[in-house]
Design an enzyme around this catalytic site. Sequence first.
Site, short mmCIF file in Angstrom:
data_model
loop_
_atom_site.label_atom_id
_atom_site.label_comp_id
_atom_site.label_asym_id
_atom_site.label_seq_id
_atom_site.Cartn_x
_atom_site.Cartn_y
_atom_site.Cartn_z
N GLU A 1 49.77 51.04 63.25
CA GLU A 1 48.77 50.63 64.21
C GLU A 1 47.42 50.68 63.49
O GLU A 1 47.41 50.62 62.26
CB GLU A 1 48.84 51.47 65.49
CG GLU A 1 48.92 52.97 65.31
CD GLU A 1 47.57 53.61 65.13
OE1 GLU A 1 47.20 53.86 63.97
OE2 GLU A 1 46.90 53.90 66.14
N MET A 2 46.31 50.77 64.21
CA MET A 2 45.03 50.62 63.52
C MET A 2 43.96 51.65 63.90
O MET A 2 42.80 51.47 63.54
CB MET A 2 44.49 49.19 63.77
CG MET A 2 45.46 48.11 63.32
SD MET A 2 44.79 46.46 63.46
CE MET A 2 43.63 46.46 62.10
N GLY B 1 43.42 50.88 73.47
CA GLY B 1 42.59 50.00 72.65
C GLY B 1 41.88 48.95 73.50
O GLY B 1 40.72 48.62 73.28
N ASP C 1 56.54 45.87 68.74
CA ASP C 1 57.17 44.89 67.86
C ASP C 1 57.72 45.66 66.67
O ASP C 1 57.39 46.83 66.49
CB ASP C 1 56.16 43.82 67.40
CG ASP C 1 54.89 44.44 66.82
OD1 ASP C 1 53.96 44.69 67.58
OD2 ASP C 1 54.86 44.70 65.61
N1 HPA Z 1 50.26 46.14 63.01
C1 HPA Z 1 49.14 46.77 63.33
N2 HPA Z 1 48.88 47.18 64.55
C2 HPA Z 1 49.79 46.94 65.50
C3 HPA Z 1 50.98 46.30 65.23
C4 HPA Z 1 51.23 45.88 63.91
O1 HPA Z 1 52.28 45.29 63.61
N3 HPA Z 1 51.69 46.19 66.40
C5 HPA Z 1 50.94 46.79 67.35
N4 HPA Z 1 49.79 47.24 66.81
#
Ligand code: HPA
Length: 240
Positions: free
Chosen positions: A184-185, A21, A209
């Site tokens: 994630e996104m 990313g 995390d």
């Molecule tokens: N949310 C969305 N995207 C992420 C997260 C999350 O907690 N941690 C790492 N990428």
Amino acid sequence: MATPHITAEPGDIAELVLMPGDPKRAQRIAETFLEDARLVSDVRGIGCWTGTYQGTPMSVMASGMGIASLSIYATELFRFYGVKRICRVGTCGGISSSVKVRDVIIGNAAHTNSNVSTLYTPGVTMSLAASFDMLRGAVDEARSMDLGGEARVHVGAVYSSDFFYLGRADVTEGLDHVGTLGVEMEAAGLYACAALEGAEALAVLTVSDHLKDGSGDMSAEERETTFGTALRIAAAGLLA
Ligand code: HPA
């Protein structure tokens, strides 16, 4: 032949692309993971480098954050630069209790709250899935590796959210209930673009995390080691 977001010449970008990313991460991958990498495009701070990995041409280019940004780069790479395979290599938040910070998740499918799964086929929600051959290559590599410490590799569905700060525990609880490993996104957007362009994609994610327990403090050194593991798995997926 430039596109609106890539200025590389035809043939400058390899058929296999690693896609983190973060643009700074892309530069580090070019400098430390690829051999003889050279910068072939640099628009809006999103560089693209091409070199080799184990003797095979490979490029690295960042997606930026979110499905909207990723879909621009992935589509232009697949459609105009002859790219055949993209492997996202990024981070995710843990959803399932079965995954811990530092583990690696190989996303065989991606759920999403984005319209990307319904835009192209009216009345149909597309199943957004990884390339089987890339998945098999990545999983074979992961199973042959010593990850170090307690870290493990999981294969399963991830959730690609359009909102980092949605903060809806009911949504993540529901996703946890149906076996979703992390959030994630970007992965769902990448799988959709690959399907639309007749190409292949995979996402290999390090858990940075965890939504359930708020854990997430990895030292810089740990991040580098764990990320190196994910990179090797991702590259094996591209080469498979
Ligand atoms: N949310 C969305 N995207 C992420 C997260 C999350 O907690 N941690 C790492 N990428």
